[in-house]
Design a protein around this motif. Structure first.
Motif, PDB file in Angstrom:
ATOM      1  N   GLN A   1       5.857 -10.268   0.217  1.00 18.02           N
ATOM      2  CA  GLN A   1       5.406 -10.676   1.604  1.00 18.02           C
ATOM      3  C   GLN A   1       4.043 -11.129   1.690  1.00 18.02           C
ATOM      4  OE1 GLN A   1       6.992  -8.846   4.957  1.00 18.02           O
ATOM      5  NE2 GLN A   1       8.872  -8.520   3.937  1.00 18.02           N
ATOM      6  N   LEU A   2       3.167 -10.329   1.054  1.00 12.34           N
ATOM      7  CA  LEU A   2       1.695 -10.565   1.014  1.00 12.34           C
ATOM      8  C   LEU A   2       1.230 -11.838   0.252  1.00 12.34           C
ATOM      9  CD1 LEU A   2       0.145  -7.110   0.815  1.00 12.34           C
ATOM     10  CD2 LEU A   2      -0.010  -8.462   2.686  1.00 12.34           C
ATOM     11  N   LYS A   3       2.315 -12.094  -0.663  1.00  7.90           N
ATOM     12  CA  LYS A   3       1.807 -13.299  -1.480  1.00  7.90           C
ATOM     13  C   LYS A   3       2.136 -14.667  -0.576  1.00  7.90           C
ATOM     14  CE  LYS A   3       3.019 -12.540  -6.178  1.00  7.90           C
ATOM     15  NZ  LYS A   3       3.945 -12.888  -7.344  1.00  7.90           N
ATOM     16  N   HIS A   4       2.985 -14.405   0.450  1.00  8.20           N
ATOM     17  CA  HIS A   4       3.170 -15.584   1.488  1.00  8.20           C
ATOM     18  C   HIS A   4       2.205 -15.358   2.775  1.00  8.20           C
ATOM     19  CE1 HIS A   4       6.324 -17.328  -0.816  1.00  8.20           C
ATOM     20  NE2 HIS A   4       6.744 -16.141  -1.063  1.00  8.20           N
ATOM     21  N   ASP A   5       1.222 -14.602   2.516  1.00  7.38           N
ATOM     22  CA  ASP A   5       0.374 -14.078   3.733  1.00  7.38           C
ATOM     23  C   ASP A   5       0.978 -13.521   5.039  1.00  7.38           C
ATOM     24  OD1 ASP A   5      -2.121 -13.515   4.602  1.00  7.38           O
ATOM     25  OD2 ASP A   5      -2.484 -15.653   5.403  1.00  7.38           O
ATOM     26  N   GLN A   6       2.265 -12.771   4.772  1.00  7.58           N
ATOM     27  CA  GLN A   6       3.002 -12.418   5.905  1.00  7.58           C
ATOM     28  C   GLN A   6       3.569 -11.013   5.693  1.00  7.58           C
ATOM     29  OE1 GLN A   6       5.769 -15.450   6.602  1.00  7.58           O
ATOM     30  NE2 GLN A   6       7.227 -14.524   4.951  1.00  7.58           N
ATOM     31  N   LEU A   7       3.766 -10.300   6.708  1.00  7.07           N
ATOM     32  CA  LEU A   7       4.393  -9.026   6.772  1.00  7.07           C
ATOM     33  C   LEU A   7       5.463  -9.011   7.831  1.00  7.07           C
ATOM     34  CD1 LEU A   7       1.555  -6.548   5.987  1.00  7.07           C
ATOM     35  CD2 LEU A   7       3.530  -7.269   4.261  1.00  7.07           C
ATOM     36  N   SER A   8       6.616  -8.613   7.566  1.00  7.66           N
ATOM     37  CA  SER A   8       7.585  -8.498   8.647  1.00  7.66           C
ATOM     38  C   SER A   8       7.073  -7.313   9.810  1.00  7.66           C
ATOM     39  CB  SER A   8       9.097  -8.203   8.097  1.00  7.66           C
ATOM     40  OG  SER A   8       8.939  -6.875   7.807  1.00  7.66           O
ATOM     41  N   ALA A   9       7.809  -7.524  10.905  1.00 13.29           N
ATOM     42  CA  ALA A   9       7.228  -6.646  11.835  1.00 13.29           C
ATOM     43  C   ALA A   9       7.636  -5.079  11.628  1.00 13.29           C
ATOM     44  CB  ALA A   9       7.776  -7.009  13.327  1.00 13.29           C
ATOM     45  N   GLU A  10       8.700  -5.005  10.995  1.00 15.55           N
ATOM     46  CA  GLU A  10       9.159  -3.758  10.562  1.00 15.55           C
ATOM     47  C   GLU A  10       8.136  -3.104   9.571  1.00 15.55           C
ATOM     48  OE1 GLU A  10      13.123  -1.848   8.352  1.00 15.55           O
ATOM     49  OE2 GLU A  10      13.080  -3.982   8.409  1.00 15.55           O
ATOM     50  N   ILE A  11       7.756  -3.949   8.849  1.00 16.13           N
ATOM     51  CA  ILE A  11       6.743  -3.389   7.424  1.00 16.13           C
ATOM     52  C   ILE A  11       5.583  -3.091   8.218  1.00 16.13           C
ATOM     53  CG2 ILE A  11       5.664  -3.710   5.555  1.00 16.13           C
ATOM     54  CD1 ILE A  11       8.221  -5.311   4.288  1.00 16.13           C
TER      55      ILE A  11
ATOM     56  N   SER B   1      -6.141 -13.249   8.570  1.00 15.04           N
ATOM     57  CA  SER B   1      -4.925 -13.350   7.759  1.00 15.04           C
ATOM     58  C   SER B   1      -4.249 -11.969   7.689  1.00 15.04           C
ATOM     59  CB  SER B   1      -5.012 -13.924   6.432  1.00 15.04           C
ATOM     60  OG  SER B   1      -5.774 -12.779   5.431  1.00 15.04           O
ATOM     61  N   THR B   2      -3.022 -11.991   7.228  1.00 13.77           N
ATOM     62  CA  THR B   2      -2.280 -10.905   6.993  1.00 13.77           C
ATOM     63  C   THR B   2      -2.823  -9.997   5.910  1.00 13.77           C
ATOM     64  OG1 THR B   2      -0.234 -11.910   8.274  1.00 13.77           O
ATOM     65  CG2 THR B   2       0.041  -9.899   6.815  1.00 13.77           C
ATOM     66  N   ARG B   3      -3.274 -10.717   4.584  1.00 13.57           N
ATOM     67  CA  ARG B   3      -3.836 -10.187   3.762  1.00 13.57           C
ATOM     68  C   ARG B   3      -5.021  -9.351   4.166  1.00 13.57           C
ATOM     69  NH1 ARG B   3      -3.527 -15.175  -0.201  1.00 13.57           N
ATOM     70  NH2 ARG B   3      -1.037 -15.306  -0.347  1.00 13.57           N
ATOM     71  N   GLU B   4      -5.686  -9.935   4.888  1.00 13.31           N
ATOM     72  CA  GLU B   4      -7.041  -9.206   5.458  1.00 13.31           C
ATOM     73  C   GLU B   4      -6.796  -8.045   6.195  1.00 13.31           C
ATOM     74  OE1 GLU B   4     -10.403 -12.520   6.197  1.00 13.31           O
ATOM     75  OE2 GLU B   4      -8.589 -12.660   7.323  1.00 13.31           O
ATOM     76  N   TRP B   5      -5.612  -8.293   7.221  1.00 17.78           N
ATOM     77  CA  TRP B   5      -5.321  -7.070   7.938  1.00 17.78           C
ATOM     78  C   TRP B   5      -4.704  -5.812   6.944  1.00 17.78           C
ATOM     79  CZ3 TRP B   5      -0.821  -4.346   8.195  1.00 17.78           C
ATOM     80  CH2 TRP B   5      -0.597  -3.561   9.167  1.00 17.78           C
ATOM     81  N   PHE B   6      -3.968  -6.147   5.931  1.00 15.41           N
ATOM     82  CA  PHE B   6      -3.536  -5.123   5.126  1.00 15.41           C
ATOM     83  C   PHE B   6      -4.918  -4.588   4.451  1.00 15.41           C
ATOM     84  CE2 PHE B   6      -2.207  -3.677   0.861  1.00 15.41           C
ATOM     85  CZ  PHE B   6      -1.132  -2.926   1.172  1.00 15.41           C
ATOM     86  N   THR B   7      -5.627  -5.129   3.724  1.00 11.58           N
ATOM     87  CA  THR B   7      -6.819  -4.663   3.281  1.00 11.58           C
ATOM     88  C   THR B   7      -7.720  -3.519   4.277  1.00 11.58           C
ATOM     89  OG1 THR B   7      -8.256  -6.397   3.425  1.00 11.58           O
ATOM     90  CG2 THR B   7      -7.078  -6.313   1.572  1.00 11.58           C
ATOM     91  N   ASN B   8      -7.635  -3.943   5.484  1.00  8.79           N
ATOM     92  CA  ASN B   8      -8.357  -3.391   6.456  1.00  8.79           C
ATOM     93  C   ASN B   8      -7.765  -2.053   7.088  1.00  8.79           C
ATOM     94  OD1 ASN B   8     -10.805  -4.768   6.605  1.00  8.79           O
ATOM     95  ND2 ASN B   8     -10.070  -6.238   7.425  1.00  8.79           N
ATOM     96  N   LEU B   9      -6.519  -1.590   6.506  1.00  8.02           N
ATOM     97  CA  LEU B   9      -5.821  -0.634   6.955  1.00  8.02           C
ATOM     98  C   LEU B   9      -6.475   0.804   6.684  1.00  8.02           C
ATOM     99  CD1 LEU B   9      -2.264  -1.072   5.705  1.00  8.02           C
ATOM    100  CD2 LEU B   9      -2.996  -0.720   8.132  1.00  8.02           C
ATOM    101  N   PRO B  10      -6.549   1.751   7.346  1.00 10.50           N
ATOM    102  CA  PRO B  10      -7.450   2.892   7.226  1.00 10.50           C
ATOM    103  C   PRO B  10      -7.248   3.227   5.503  1.00 10.50           C
ATOM    104  CG  PRO B  10      -6.588   3.084   9.171  1.00 10.50           C
ATOM    105  CD  PRO B  10      -5.877   1.980   8.543  1.00 10.50           C
ATOM    106  N   GLY B  11      -8.441   3.444   5.069  1.00 11.12           N
ATOM    107  CA  GLY B  11      -8.365   3.874   3.705  1.00 11.12           C
ATOM    108  C   GLY B  11      -8.347   2.743   2.571  1.00 11.12           C
ATOM    109  N   SER B  12      -8.029   1.437   3.195  1.00 10.22           N
ATOM    110  CA  SER B  12      -7.915   0.124   2.215  1.00 10.22           C
ATOM    111  C   SER B  12      -7.158   0.563   1.187  1.00 10.22           C
ATOM    112  CB  SER B  12      -9.242  -0.106   1.800  1.00 10.22           C
ATOM    113  OG  SER B  12     -10.119  -0.520   2.792  1.00 10.22           O
ATOM    114  N   PRO B  13      -5.659   0.950   1.531  1.00  7.70           N
ATOM    115  CA  PRO B  13      -4.780   1.358   0.286  1.00  7.70           C
ATOM    116  C   PRO B  13      -4.221   0.107  -0.467  1.00  7.70           C
ATOM    117  CG  PRO B  13      -3.493   0.870   2.478  1.00  7.70           C
ATOM    118  CD  PRO B  13      -5.099   0.783   2.744  1.00  7.70           C
ATOM    119  N   SER B  14      -4.325   0.455  -1.607  1.00  6.09           N
ATOM    120  CA  SER B  14      -3.527  -0.568  -2.565  1.00  6.09           C
ATOM    121  C   SER B  14      -1.989  -0.546  -2.431  1.00  6.09           C
ATOM    122  CB  SER B  14      -3.521   0.108  -4.161  1.00  6.09           C
ATOM    123  OG  SER B  14      -2.855   1.337  -4.228  1.00  6.09           O
ATOM    124  N   ILE B  15      -1.523  -1.743  -2.802  1.00  8.82           N
ATOM    125  CA  ILE B  15       0.021  -1.948  -2.513  1.00  8.82           C
ATOM    126  C   ILE B  15       0.934  -0.557  -3.057  1.00  8.82           C
ATOM    127  CG2 ILE B  15       2.140  -3.228  -2.909  1.00  8.82           C
ATOM    128  CD1 ILE B  15       0.274  -5.920  -3.164  1.00  8.82           C
TER     129      ILE B  15
END
Length: 98
Positions: free
Chosen positions: A33-43, A2-16
């Protein structure tokens, strides 16, 4: 993934908050955007650049593009940049191996 998982797996597991500060993207935008489990390509691109991750990998991992999109773009670009002689030489090489 999921996009949320992808976000949490960024290097260093950053907070929002950290992700917003580091990437220059508005915190509320990332959160919304994360609430909807999506991030735009730009972000995705900005986050990847901010955290030292390949934007290409990020776009593939979040489903914005598929690896074949790059293969097609690369081939078309290479053919457009190739000289007539390079194309003729490659065509001849391929005919000899067939």
């Amino acid at each position: 993934m999921s996009t949320r998982e992808w976000f949490t797996n960024l290097p260093g597991s950053p907070s929002i908050k950290l992700a917003a500060e580091t990437s220059g993207v508005d915190r509320d935008t990332i959160s919304r955007q994360l609430k909807h489990d999506q991030l735009s390509a730009e972000i995705v691109i900005k986050l990847c650049q901010a955290f030292g991750k390949s934007p290409v990998d990020g776009l593939v991992e979040t489903g914005h593009i598929i690896p074949e999109d790059f293969n097609r773009a690369g081939i078309i670009g290479a053919l457009q940049r190739a000289t007539d002689q390079q194309i003729i030489t490659e065509a001849g090489r391929r005919m000899k191996t067939s």
